[in-house]
Design an enzyme around this catalytic site. Structure first.
Site, PDB file in Angstrom:
ATOM      1  N   SER A  61      54.629  39.037  -0.124  1.00 48.03           N
ATOM      2  CA  SER A  61      54.635  37.819   0.362  1.00 48.03           C
ATOM      3  C   SER A  61      55.711  37.045  -0.451  1.00 48.03           C
ATOM      4  O   SER A  61      55.998  37.058  -1.573  1.00 48.03           O
ATOM      5  CB  SER A  61      53.451  36.870   0.275  1.00 48.03           C
ATOM      6  OG  SER A  61      53.786  35.680   0.460  1.00 48.03           O
ATOM      7  N   LEU A 118      45.071  23.838   7.025  1.00 47.40           N
ATOM      8  CA  LEU A 118      45.612  23.978   8.436  1.00 47.40           C
ATOM      9  C   LEU A 118      45.616  25.736   8.701  1.00 47.40           C
ATOM     10  O   LEU A 118      46.235  26.194   9.630  1.00 47.40           O
ATOM     11  CB  LEU A 118      47.101  23.613   8.281  1.00 47.40           C
ATOM     12  CG  LEU A 118      47.377  21.941   8.093  1.00 47.40           C
ATOM     13  CD1 LEU A 118      48.695  21.750   8.023  1.00 47.40           C
ATOM     14  CD2 LEU A 118      46.607  21.284   9.060  1.00 47.40           C
ATOM     15  N   ASP A 170      39.127  29.118  13.444  1.00 53.17           N
ATOM     16  CA  ASP A 170      40.544  29.216  13.198  1.00 53.17           C
ATOM     17  C   ASP A 170      40.999  30.399  13.748  1.00 53.17           C
ATOM     18  O   ASP A 170      42.385  30.367  14.329  1.00 53.17           O
ATOM     19  CB  ASP A 170      40.825  29.297  11.663  1.00 53.17           C
ATOM     20  CG  ASP A 170      39.893  28.315  11.017  1.00 53.17           C
ATOM     21  OD1 ASP A 170      39.821  27.132  11.567  1.00 53.17           O
ATOM     22  OD2 ASP A 170      39.567  28.466   9.776  1.00 53.17           O
TER      23      ASP A 170
HETATM   24  C1  GLA Z   1      37.080  26.186   8.061  1.00 55.77           C
HETATM   25  C2  GLA Z   1      36.485  27.436   8.641  1.00 55.77           C
HETATM   26  C3  GLA Z   1      36.008  27.181   9.960  1.00 55.77           C
HETATM   27  C4  GLA Z   1      35.255  25.830  10.248  1.00 55.77           C
HETATM   28  C5  GLA Z   1      36.035  24.839   9.444  1.00 55.77           C
HETATM   29  C6  GLA Z   1      35.157  23.548   9.603  1.00 55.77           C
HETATM   30  O1  GLA Z   1      38.448  25.974   8.485  1.00 55.77           O
HETATM   31  O2  GLA Z   1      37.473  28.622   8.638  1.00 55.77           O
HETATM   32  O3  GLA Z   1      35.442  28.195  10.332  1.00 55.77           O
HETATM   33  O4  GLA Z   1      34.067  26.052   9.758  1.00 55.77           O
HETATM   34  O5  GLA Z   1      36.186  25.031   8.287  1.00 55.77           O
HETATM   35  O6  GLA Z   1      34.921  23.073  11.009  1.00 55.77           O
END
Ligand code: GLA
Length: 376
Positions: A61, A118, A170
């Site tokens: 990386s 993010l 995500d």
């Molecule tokens: C992190 C986790 C997600 C979700 C959010 C809260 O981003 O990776 O799975 O639980 O927190 O909504």
């Protein structure tokens, strides 16, 4: 700058990119089989990858200035640790799922901002997964159902190798994102629907305020919230809190009541937000964003002073609504702002942070963008 050829002695077979995400609303409900409404952002993690005909995995990386080398069979819970676990974990998970894959050489050339809440980790997993899918002919990247299978491998990498008990929002967003839309993710039946979300059409912008307080999801707090929610569901005799009612929630142990109340009210707010967006009433979602933040701060207790200040300062300067986004304990807040107020909101937030002697926040716009794709 170190390139693929210098590192690995040959050219890559291609380049793949996967976006980070902003969650518009529906926070900390993915692991409760709830509804979330995230969108993929323009910021992307890019990997250059070449397939190998042996089992070796060599990872480097540029952002982390770090390398890892091993075989797929050497990947195990918590090993490798750090950023390499996300990429190597995907290979491990795909093999666990029965796919015939070999090793790779991989260089991370660009990344979603790290630690900003993010989902840079999901972006690394998903760009790696799409590359491996194509290089070893798994045939999953071309269809939504195939992409959901890739997302499942990415979630397994995060849960089983990295050891972060995250809920899957995500990875689904990074692989399934649609430009100009948010994604309504139903985390119980695994379906998704693109919901129109184009703030610019209403003279609005979605600002992202990175508090630069670095969160760590693998630490205890996230897992403790998840455990409390699972305990509450079990106490109510339900598989999850998805269909729990507020009346039921009040019968729980007092320490579980606010946690469960957040889940139930947040899922209701997602439904209301989607109704407004489907009806072309985007400017009216502000109060729902504010209520989501209040619930996360007071009932779920996953906010922090910097996130609270970012939201209150943004509202004071004209934001229609503001809330923390992502796991919390730092990371970023979002604010829905009339375009003509954008500068005023940014100045007010910066001034408030300076007065509180917090680090200067990093403020950017967010564009609902497409999911992971091959880029070269
Ligand atoms: C992190 C986790 C997600 C979700 C959010 C809260 O981003 O990776 O799975 O639980 O927190 O909504």
């Amino acid at each position: 700058m170190t390139g693929f050829r210098e590192l690995f002695g040959r050219e890559p077979d291609g380049r793949w990119a996967a976006p980070g995400r902003v969650n518009l609303i529906g926070e900390h409900v993915d692991y409760a089989q709830g509804l979330c409404l995230p969108f993929a952002i323009a910021e992307r993690t890019v990997v250059e990858v070449a397939a190998r005909d042996d089992d070796r995995v060599r990872l480097h990386s540029l952002a982390e200035q770090d390398s890892w080398s091993g075989t797929i069979d050497e990947v195990a819970p918590r090993s490798p640790d750090g950023w390499a676990g996300y990429a190597a974990g995907v290979l491990w998970a795909l093999r666990q799922a029965g796919h015939k894959i070999g090793g790779i050489d991989l260089l991370v050339t660009d990344t979603v901002p790290l630690g900003a809440g993010l989902s840079s980790s999901a972006a690394l997993e998903c760009s790696t997964a799409l590359a491996v899918d194509e290089l070893f002919g798994l045939g999953l990247g071309g269809t939504p159902s195939g992409r959901r299978a890739l997302a499942a491998a990415c979630i397994s990498a995060e849960n089983d190798v990295v050891g972060a008990a995250t809920g899957g929002m995500d990875q689904a967003t990074s692989l399934l994102g649609v430009a100009g839309h948010a994604l309504l993710l139903d985390m119980r039946d695994g379906t998704d629907r693109a919901v129109p979300f184009a703030p610019a059409d209403d003279g609005l912008a979605l600002m992202v305020i990175d508090t630069r307080v670095r969160h760590r999801l693998a630490d205890g707090q996230y897992g403790m919230r998840r455990a409390a929610v699972e305990k509450a569901a079990a106490a109510l005799g339900r598989p999850s809190l998805r269909d729990a009612t507020l009346a039921e929630v009040t019968t729980l142990d007092p320490d579980l009541v606010p946690r469960a109340r957040h889940i139930v009210t947040e899922i209701a707010r997602v439904r209301e937000t989607v109704e407004l967006l489907d009806a072309g009433r985007l400017p009216e979602i502000g109060p729902l964003l504010d209520a989501s933040h209040a619930s996360l701060a007071h009932d779920y207790e996953v906010s922090c002073d910097e996130l609270d200040l970012a939201c209150s300062a943004a509202r004071r300067a004209g934001a229609l609504g503001a809330r923390m986004t992502g796991g919390g304990f730092g990371g970023s807040a979002i604010a829905l702002v009339p375009v003509e107020q954008e500068d005023a909101v940014a100045s007010e937030v910066r001034a408030a942070f300076a007065e509180a002697r917090y680090r200067e926040p990093e403020i950017r716009g967010a564009q609902p963008s497409a999911g992971a794709e091959r880029v070269g």
